[in-house]
Scaffold this motif. Structure first.
Motif, PDB file in Angstrom:
ATOM      1  N   ALA A 129      -7.109  -9.488   3.115  1.00 41.23           N
ATOM      2  CA  ALA A 129      -8.294  -8.813   2.582  1.00 41.23           C
ATOM      3  C   ALA A 129      -7.952  -8.003   1.325  1.00 41.23           C
ATOM      4  O   ALA A 129      -8.829  -7.709   0.518  1.00 41.23           O
ATOM      5  N   GLN A 130      -6.709  -7.680   1.139  1.00 34.13           N
ATOM      6  CA  GLN A 130      -6.257  -6.949  -0.037  1.00 34.13           C
ATOM      7  C   GLN A 130      -5.755  -7.905  -1.123  1.00 34.13           C
ATOM      8  O   GLN A 130      -4.906  -7.558  -1.935  1.00 34.13           O
ATOM      9  N   PHE A 131      -6.300  -9.128  -1.154  1.00 31.64           N
ATOM     10  CA  PHE A 131      -5.778 -10.152  -2.047  1.00 31.64           C
ATOM     11  C   PHE A 131      -5.815  -9.739  -3.516  1.00 31.64           C
ATOM     12  O   PHE A 131      -4.958 -10.127  -4.293  1.00 31.64           O
ATOM     13  N   ASN A 132      -6.796  -8.935  -3.938  1.00 28.35           N
ATOM     14  CA  ASN A 132      -6.828  -8.506  -5.345  1.00 28.35           C
ATOM     15  C   ASN A 132      -5.585  -7.692  -5.693  1.00 28.35           C
ATOM     16  O   ASN A 132      -4.992  -7.874  -6.753  1.00 28.35           O
ATOM     17  N   CYS A 133      -5.202  -6.789  -4.790  1.00 30.70           N
ATOM     18  CA  CYS A 133      -3.980  -6.003  -5.003  1.00 30.70           C
ATOM     19  C   CYS A 133      -2.749  -6.904  -4.994  1.00 30.70           C
ATOM     20  O   CYS A 133      -1.820  -6.698  -5.783  1.00 30.70           O
ATOM     21  N   LEU A 134      -2.759  -7.901  -4.098  1.00 31.56           N
ATOM     22  CA  LEU A 134      -1.630  -8.825  -4.034  1.00 31.56           C
ATOM     23  C   LEU A 134      -1.484  -9.603  -5.343  1.00 31.56           C
ATOM     24  O   LEU A 134      -0.381  -9.768  -5.856  1.00 31.56           O
ATOM     25  N   LEU A 135      -2.608 -10.076  -5.865  1.00 36.61           N
ATOM     26  CA  LEU A 135      -2.564 -10.817  -7.128  1.00 36.61           C
ATOM     27  C   LEU A 135      -2.036  -9.941  -8.255  1.00 36.61           C
ATOM     28  O   LEU A 135      -1.173 -10.344  -9.033  1.00 36.61           O
ATOM     29  N   GLU A 136      -2.561  -8.731  -8.314  1.00 36.54           N
ATOM     30  CA  GLU A 136      -2.174  -7.819  -9.382  1.00 36.54           C
ATOM     31  C   GLU A 136      -0.698  -7.450  -9.293  1.00 36.54           C
ATOM     32  O   GLU A 136       0.022  -7.469 -10.289  1.00 36.54           O
ATOM     33  N   SER A 137      -0.227  -7.122  -8.113  1.00 36.68           N
ATOM     34  CA  SER A 137       1.152  -6.641  -7.978  1.00 36.68           C
ATOM     35  C   SER A 137       2.187  -7.755  -8.080  1.00 36.68           C
ATOM     36  O   SER A 137       3.328  -7.497  -8.460  1.00 36.68           O
ATOM     37  N   THR A 138       1.806  -8.986  -7.764  1.00 36.11           N
ATOM     38  CA  THR A 138       2.785 -10.084  -7.829  1.00 36.11           C
ATOM     39  C   THR A 138       2.707 -10.866  -9.123  1.00 36.11           C
ATOM     40  O   THR A 138       3.627 -11.617  -9.439  1.00 36.11           O
ATOM     41  N   GLY A 139       1.604 -10.728  -9.857  1.00 37.39           N
ATOM     42  CA  GLY A 139       1.431 -11.501 -11.079  1.00 37.39           C
ATOM     43  C   GLY A 139       0.950 -12.918 -10.814  1.00 37.39           C
ATOM     44  O   GLY A 139       0.886 -13.738 -11.728  1.00 37.39           O
ATOM     45  N   GLU A 144      -3.890 -19.055  -3.766  1.00 33.97           N
ATOM     46  CA  GLU A 144      -3.100 -20.176  -3.254  1.00 33.97           C
ATOM     47  C   GLU A 144      -1.625 -20.027  -3.622  1.00 33.97           C
ATOM     48  O   GLU A 144      -0.753 -20.492  -2.885  1.00 33.97           O
ATOM     49  N   ASP A 145      -1.341 -19.350  -4.757  1.00 32.71           N
ATOM     50  CA  ASP A 145       0.046 -19.110  -5.158  1.00 32.71           C
ATOM     51  C   ASP A 145       0.755 -18.176  -4.179  1.00 32.71           C
ATOM     52  O   ASP A 145       1.984 -18.124  -4.149  1.00 32.71           O
ATOM     53  N   LEU A 146      -0.011 -17.448  -3.386  1.00 34.77           N
ATOM     54  CA  LEU A 146       0.550 -16.530  -2.394  1.00 34.77           C
ATOM     55  C   LEU A 146       0.592 -17.157  -1.009  1.00 34.77           C
ATOM     56  O   LEU A 146       0.919 -16.495  -0.025  1.00 34.77           O
ATOM     57  N   GLY A 147       0.218 -18.442  -0.926  1.00 31.75           N
ATOM     58  CA  GLY A 147       0.216 -19.122   0.368  1.00 31.75           C
ATOM     59  C   GLY A 147      -1.062 -18.915   1.155  1.00 31.75           C
ATOM     60  O   GLY A 147      -1.118 -19.211   2.346  1.00 31.75           O
ATOM     61  N   ILE A 148      -2.103 -18.389   0.502  1.00 37.80           N
ATOM     62  CA  ILE A 148      -3.375 -18.108   1.166  1.00 37.80           C
ATOM     63  C   ILE A 148      -4.397 -19.156   0.727  1.00 37.80           C
ATOM     64  O   ILE A 148      -4.754 -19.200  -0.447  1.00 37.80           O
ATOM     65  N   PRO A 149      -4.881 -19.993   1.634  1.00 37.38           N
ATOM     66  CA  PRO A 149      -5.936 -20.939   1.248  1.00 37.38           C
ATOM     67  C   PRO A 149      -7.207 -20.184   0.851  1.00 37.38           C
ATOM     68  O   PRO A 149      -7.666 -19.295   1.571  1.00 37.38           O
ATOM     69  N   ALA A 150      -7.771 -20.518  -0.284  1.00 36.54           N
ATOM     70  CA  ALA A 150      -8.969 -19.829  -0.768  1.00 36.54           C
ATOM     71  C   ALA A 150     -10.146 -19.992   0.183  1.00 36.54           C
ATOM     72  O   ALA A 150     -11.034 -19.139   0.227  1.00 36.54           O
ATOM     73  N   THR A 151     -10.138 -21.029   0.990  1.00 37.64           N
ATOM     74  CA  THR A 151     -11.255 -21.285   1.912  1.00 37.64           C
ATOM     75  C   THR A 151     -11.381 -20.217   2.997  1.00 37.64           C
ATOM     76  O   THR A 151     -12.468 -20.047   3.549  1.00 37.64           O
ATOM     77  N   ILE A 152     -10.305 -19.498   3.303  1.00 40.03           N
ATOM     78  CA  ILE A 152     -10.407 -18.475   4.354  1.00 40.03           C
ATOM     79  C   ILE A 152     -10.815 -17.110   3.807  1.00 40.03           C
ATOM     80  O   ILE A 152     -11.184 -16.223   4.565  1.00 40.03           O
ATOM     81  N   LEU A 153     -10.783 -16.933   2.491  1.00 39.09           N
ATOM     82  CA  LEU A 153     -11.095 -15.626   1.908  1.00 39.09           C
ATOM     83  C   LEU A 153     -12.492 -15.109   2.245  1.00 39.09           C
ATOM     84  O   LEU A 153     -12.629 -13.935   2.600  1.00 39.09           O
ATOM     85  N   PRO A 154     -13.547 -15.914   2.138  1.00 43.39           N
ATOM     86  CA  PRO A 154     -14.883 -15.367   2.439  1.00 43.39           C
ATOM     87  C   PRO A 154     -14.989 -14.795   3.855  1.00 43.39           C
ATOM     88  O   PRO A 154     -15.551 -13.718   4.047  1.00 43.39           O
ATOM     89  N   GLU A 155     -14.428 -15.480   4.822  1.00 42.07           N
ATOM     90  CA  GLU A 155     -14.502 -15.001   6.209  1.00 42.07           C
ATOM     91  C   GLU A 155     -13.679 -13.730   6.397  1.00 42.07           C
ATOM     92  O   GLU A 155     -14.133 -12.772   7.014  1.00 42.07           O
ATOM     93  N   ILE A 156     -12.475 -13.704   5.863  1.00 39.61           N
ATOM     94  CA  ILE A 156     -11.602 -12.530   5.999  1.00 39.61           C
ATOM     95  C   ILE A 156     -12.229 -11.318   5.307  1.00 39.61           C
ATOM     96  O   ILE A 156     -12.271 -10.230   5.869  1.00 39.61           O
ATOM     97  N   THR A 157     -12.700 -11.489   4.082  1.00 36.70           N
ATOM     98  CA  THR A 157     -13.241 -10.342   3.339  1.00 36.70           C
ATOM     99  C   THR A 157     -14.553  -9.856   3.949  1.00 36.70           C
ATOM    100  O   THR A 157     -14.781  -8.659   4.015  1.00 36.70           O
ATOM    101  N   SER A 158     -15.399 -10.752   4.436  1.00 27.86           N
ATOM    102  CA  SER A 158     -16.652 -10.291   5.055  1.00 27.86           C
ATOM    103  C   SER A 158     -16.371  -9.584   6.368  1.00 27.86           C
ATOM    104  O   SER A 158     -17.025  -8.595   6.705  1.00 27.86           O
ATOM    105  N   SER A 159     -15.377 -10.046   7.115  1.00 30.10           N
ATOM    106  CA  SER A 159     -14.987  -9.380   8.357  1.00 30.10           C
ATOM    107  C   SER A 159     -14.454  -7.985   8.061  1.00 30.10           C
ATOM    108  O   SER A 159     -14.763  -7.020   8.754  1.00 30.10           O
TER     109      SER A 159
END
Length: 170
Positions: A129-139, A144-159
Motif C-alpha cells: 500500500a506504500q508503493f509510492n514511497c517504495l518507488l520514490e526511495s528505490t528509484g 512491477e520492478d519491485l516484484g509487485i503485480p500492478a493488478t493487485i494494487l487497486p485491491e490492496i490500496t482500497s483495502s
C-alpha cells in the motif's frame, strides 16, 4: 528437512529426510523433494511423500528453458507419519523448527496457512500500500520492478483506505 510430530504423553517422532541417501530405490535420482500435504489431514492419517527428478538417457538431449538437459519429476515413496490412532493424540507437527500443524480445541489447524494469511495481512499488504514511497526511495519506475503485480494494487490500496477511514473501536 526435519519433520517432528509431537504427541500427548511425551512422544516425539522425528523424520530426517536428509538421511535417505540410497539411490537404488530411485535410479537416476538427481534431486529429491518432499511434500507434507496438510490439506489432506482429516483425522485419519498424515503422510510425507517423496518425489525425485530422474536423469534418463531417453530425454538427455531435450533442452530446458536455460538450454540445459531436463530431469523429469517422478513419483517416489509415501511415508505414513501418523495413523488414525496417532492422529487422536497428535499435538503439533513442525517442519525445520516451524510449527505447521497444531491441535487447538480438539481440531487440527494448518498453522502454516494461518501464518501465511497473517503475514499477508499484517506485513505485506501494508508495505504494498506504500508503493509510492517504495518507488520514490528505490528509484524504480514501475511497481512491477519491485516484484509487485500492478493488478493487485487497486485491491490492496482500497483495502488500506477502508481501514484508515474506520473509527477506532476504543
Amino acid at each position: 528437512m526435519i519433520v517432528k510430530a509431537y504427541y500427548s504423553g511425551g512422544r516425539i517422532d522425528v523424520f530426517d529426510t536428509d538421511r535417505m541417501t540410497d539411490g537404488v530405490p530411485q535410479p537416476g535420482n538427481l534431486l529429491t523433494n518432499y511434500t507434507l500435504d496438510l490439506s489432506d489431514v482429516n483425522g485419519e492419517s498424515l503422510w510425507l511423500c517423496s518425489y525425485y527428478y530422474e536423469a534418463a538417457q531417453a530425454y538427455k538431449d531435450e533442452k530446458g528453458p536455460k538450454d540445459l538437459p531436463v530431469a523429469r519429476r517422478r513419483d517416489g515413496w509415501s511415508f505414513l507419519l501418523a495413523d488414525a490412532e496417532d492422529m487422536q493424540r497428535l499435538n503439533r507437527v513442525t517442519l525445520d523448527g516451524e510449527t505447521v500443524l497444531v491441535q487447538m480445541a480438539g481440531e487440527l489447524v494448518d498453522a502454516s496457512a494461518l501464518s501465511w494469511a497473517s503475514e499477508v495481512t499484517d506485513s505485506l499488504a501494508p508495505q504494498i500500500a506504500q508503493f509510492n514511497c517504495l518507488l520514490e526511495s528505490t528509484g524504480a519506475q514501475r511497481v512491477e520492478d519491485l516484484g509487485i503485480p500492478a493488478t493487485i494494487l487497486p485491491e490492496i490500496t482500497s483495502s488500506s483506505e477502508r481501514e484508515r477511514d474506520q473509527t477506532p473501536r476504543f
